[in-house]
Design an enzyme around this catalytic site. Structure first.
Site, PDB file in Angstrom:
ATOM      1  N   GLU A  84      41.062   9.728 -23.689  1.00  0.00           N
ATOM      2  CA  GLU A  84      42.175   9.001 -24.083  1.00  0.00           C
ATOM      3  C   GLU A  84      42.010   7.568 -23.580  1.00  0.00           C
ATOM      4  OE1 GLU A  84      45.867   7.404 -25.698  1.00  0.00           O
ATOM      5  OE2 GLU A  84      44.632   9.274 -26.301  1.00  0.00           O
ATOM      6  N   VAL A  88      37.200   1.049 -15.689  1.00  0.00           N
ATOM      7  CA  VAL A  88      36.612   1.042 -14.308  1.00  0.00           C
ATOM      8  C   VAL A  88      37.275  -0.522 -14.075  1.00  0.00           C
ATOM      9  CG1 VAL A  88      34.580   0.671 -13.151  1.00  0.00           C
ATOM     10  CG2 VAL A  88      34.641   2.554 -14.681  1.00  0.00           C
ATOM     11  N   GLY A  96      27.168   1.876 -12.891  1.00  0.00           N
ATOM     12  CA  GLY A  96      27.078   3.145 -13.529  1.00  0.00           C
ATOM     13  C   GLY A  96      28.248   4.091 -13.490  1.00  0.00           C
ATOM     14  N   ASN A 125      35.965  -4.921 -29.289  1.00  0.00           N
ATOM     15  CA  ASN A 125      35.437  -4.639 -27.694  1.00  0.00           C
ATOM     16  C   ASN A 125      33.885  -4.578 -27.822  1.00  0.00           C
ATOM     17  OD1 ASN A 125      35.005  -3.890 -24.907  1.00  0.00           O
ATOM     18  ND2 ASN A 125      36.872  -2.502 -25.036  1.00  0.00           N
ATOM     19  N   TYR A 132      28.676   2.370 -25.334  1.00  0.00           N
ATOM     20  CA  TYR A 132      28.641   3.440 -26.080  1.00  0.00           C
ATOM     21  C   TYR A 132      27.393   3.963 -26.593  1.00  0.00           C
ATOM     22  CZ  TYR A 132      33.823   3.395 -24.732  1.00  0.00           C
ATOM     23  OH  TYR A 132      34.841   3.254 -23.926  1.00  0.00           O
TER      24      TYR A 132
END
Length: 161
Positions: A84, A88, A96, A125, A132
């Site tokens: 969901e 960070v 990392g 984004n 990803y």
């Protein structure tokens, strides 16, 4: 990196608001710490979280979180994980931590026999999309997400009565 604990609730809530701000939707975020605590730490939770904790001058500090729940593939007949939120704190990026959080969820899938780790990302984004894809994630462009909320959800629910 570790599973979230009840003492992490204030930091997790702050990170959720940080994500909402980053996604330009702070005005839509209304969650309270008590709701996060109830969701994550009830006797039978349906939502789970991992956190990244770093050493700080005033003690350990939670700087990242992955909030997830199990989903299910009727085609595979096996559970998976739906991520969901992954966030960070900006001042801790590039170390990392995001990779570590995703790796922990991948390990959760591997050890439990889950076949999928799925999430959504806003189409604007670019930094996250690039991140990803660097991990081997593949966009599911043929699927369009839908959502019912607010009045539309209430109106449809009224049809069940």
């Amino acid at each position: 990196m570790r599973r979230a604990e009840p003492a992490d609730v204030p930091a997790i809530t702050d990170l959720i608001y940080g994500l909402a701000e980053y996604e330009k939707a702070r005005h839509e975020c209304t969650v309270a710490p008590a709701q996060i605590e109830a969701a994550l730490f009830s006797p039978e939770p349906a939502v789970f979280a991992h956190v990244v904790e770093v050493a700080a001058a005033d003690g350990p500090q939670v700087v990242g979180t992955a909030i997830w729940f199990r989903n299910f593939s009727t085609w595979d007949g096996v559970h998976g994980i739906y991520l969901e939120d992954l966030f960070v704190a900006p001042e801790h990026r590039g170390r990392g931590y995001g990779t570590a959080l995703l790796a922990a969820l991948a390990e959760e899938c591997a050890t439990k026999g889950y076949t999928r780790l799925t999430w959504s990302v806003l189409d604007w984004n670019a930094p996250s999309i690039s991140f990803y894809e660097s991990l081997g994630a593949v966009a599911q462009d043929e699927w369009t997400a839908y959502r019912l909320s607010g009045n539309a959800l209430a109106e449809l629910a009224a049809q069940a009565r």
